[in-house]
Design a protein around this motif. Structure first.
Motif, short mmCIF file in Angstrom:
data_model
loop_
_atom_site.label_atom_id
_atom_site.label_comp_id
_atom_site.label_asym_id
_atom_site.label_seq_id
_atom_site.Cartn_x
_atom_site.Cartn_y
_atom_site.Cartn_z
N TYR A 199 -41.07 -1.12 -59.84
CA TYR A 199 -40.01 -1.53 -58.93
C TYR A 199 -40.60 -2.48 -57.88
CZ TYR A 199 -37.87 2.63 -60.98
OH TYR A 199 -37.39 3.58 -61.85
N GLN A 200 -39.74 -3.23 -57.24
CA GLN A 200 -40.20 -4.18 -56.23
C GLN A 200 -39.72 -3.78 -54.85
OE1 GLN A 200 -38.76 -8.34 -56.22
NE2 GLN A 200 -40.90 -8.98 -56.10
N ALA A 201 -40.64 -3.79 -53.91
CA ALA A 201 -40.32 -3.54 -52.51
C ALA A 201 -40.31 -4.87 -51.77
CB ALA A 201 -41.34 -2.59 -51.89
N LEU A 202 -39.33 -5.05 -50.90
CA LEU A 202 -39.19 -6.27 -50.14
C LEU A 202 -39.03 -5.96 -48.66
CD1 LEU A 202 -36.65 -8.12 -52.48
CD2 LEU A 202 -39.10 -8.58 -52.31
N CYS A 203 -39.20 -6.97 -47.84
CA CYS A 203 -38.93 -6.83 -46.41
C CYS A 203 -37.52 -7.33 -46.14
CB CYS A 203 -39.94 -7.63 -45.59
SG CYS A 203 -39.66 -7.53 -43.80
N TYR A 204 -36.73 -6.50 -45.47
CA TYR A 204 -35.33 -6.85 -45.19
C TYR A 204 -35.09 -7.14 -43.71
CZ TYR A 204 -34.25 -5.51 -49.95
OH TYR A 204 -34.21 -5.45 -51.32
N GLU A 205 -36.16 -7.53 -43.01
CA GLU A 205 -36.05 -7.93 -41.61
C GLU A 205 -36.75 -9.28 -41.47
OE1 GLU A 205 -34.75 -7.32 -37.68
OE2 GLU A 205 -34.61 -5.83 -39.27
N LEU A 206 -36.03 -10.29 -40.97
CA LEU A 206 -36.61 -11.62 -40.82
C LEU A 206 -37.79 -11.53 -39.86
CD1 LEU A 206 -36.43 -14.59 -41.56
CD2 LEU A 206 -34.88 -14.91 -39.63
N CYS A 207 -39.01 -11.72 -40.39
CA CYS A 207 -40.22 -11.43 -39.61
C CYS A 207 -41.13 -12.64 -39.45
CB CYS A 207 -40.99 -10.27 -40.26
SG CYS A 207 -41.38 -10.54 -42.01
N GLY A 208 -40.72 -13.81 -39.90
CA GLY A 208 -41.57 -14.99 -39.74
C GLY A 208 -41.44 -15.92 -40.93
N VAL A 209 -42.29 -16.95 -40.94
CA VAL A 209 -42.17 -17.99 -41.96
C VAL A 209 -42.51 -17.46 -43.36
CG1 VAL A 209 -42.62 -19.87 -40.35
CG2 VAL A 209 -44.55 -18.71 -41.45
#
Length: 245
Positions: A199-209
């Motif tokens: 499975y793939q984990a992603l970041c769902y908070e805009l945290c930078g470029v």
């Protein structure tokens, strides 16, 4: 929170335990989706069918002109034939039962999800740390990986998330888990992988470029394979040194 397992126990003791879905988080939220989908479809079918029935029944016909003129109420006269509001009362009563039952069931189901945040003896606790722009995972024996998390199937995993720099949000859509990673705080969540896979984990908070590149692989392994892999890990080991399953 003490009230979460307490209220959950009340639901189970009251005989609602069989109605509350169990298992993994994915199973729970899929059951909620299916129930709402079925009820929404039934309500839509009933409403549209009744609308079409009345549109056909009261369609404009030449033979209805005289009867409509005869039965048309006069100014100040209350219309008759409504049944004294019985239809309105019955529809309101049935709607209230359905809505209240749905709210109660959904609340009990979500309590089951929240009760999983309470630590259990047989669970595996893993620390999740977000940084710009990646994820680190620390196991109980001190073994640390970056960009890859391995967990055994059919075992409750307790995730404890935090961040080294800015706000992040750790989410794995395939496992129906999502949690905030906040600097200086710890957020807990539980998950169970019911079958081996990736499975793939992603970041769902805009945290930078580099936000869009902040991903990690979540590998659910068979219990025996995971035990063999975990026994060969040591503290402060990097992801590049992990053993391939």
């Amino acid at each position: 929170m003490i009230w979460v397992p307490l209220v959950t126990s009340i639901f189970l003791a009251s005989g609602l335990g069989g109605l509350i879905p169990g298992g993994t988080r994915a199973n729970v939220f899929e059951r909620i989706f299916v129930v709402f989908l079925i009820l929404g479809t039934l309500v839509g079918v009933v409403v549209i069918t009744y609308m079409l029935y009345n549109a056909y029944k009261y369609r404009d016909q030449p033979s209805r002109a005289k009867s409509d003129a005869k039965d048309r109420p006069r100014l100040g006269e209350l219309p008759t034939g409504g049944g004294g509001g019985r239809k309105l009362f019955v529809s309101f009563f049935l709607s209230s039962i359905i809505v209240l039952s749905l709210i109660t069931w959904t609340y009990g189901t979500l309590l089951f999800v929240e009760a999983g945040d309470v630590p259990q003896e047989d669970e595996l606790e893993i620390k999740v740390t977000g940084f710009q722009f990646g994820w680190k995972f620390e196991y109980p024996n001190g073994h640390t990986t970056s960009g890859e998390l391995r967990i055994p199937e059919d075992q409750r995993i307790r995730l404890v998330a935090t961040s080294e720099d800015v706000f992040h949000s750790f989410g794995v859509p395939g496992l129906r888990v999502k949690m905030d990673a906040i600097p200086g705080q710890e957020t807990t969540q539980w998950v169970i992988g019911d079958e081996p896979g990736s499975y793939q984990a992603l970041c769902y908070e805009l945290c930078g470029v580099g936000h869009s590149y902040m991903a990690a692989d979540i590998i659910v392994m068979e219990r025996g394979a995971f035990d063999d892999w975990y026994e060969n890990t040591t503290a402060n080991e990097t992801a590049n040194q992990t053993v391939t399953a």
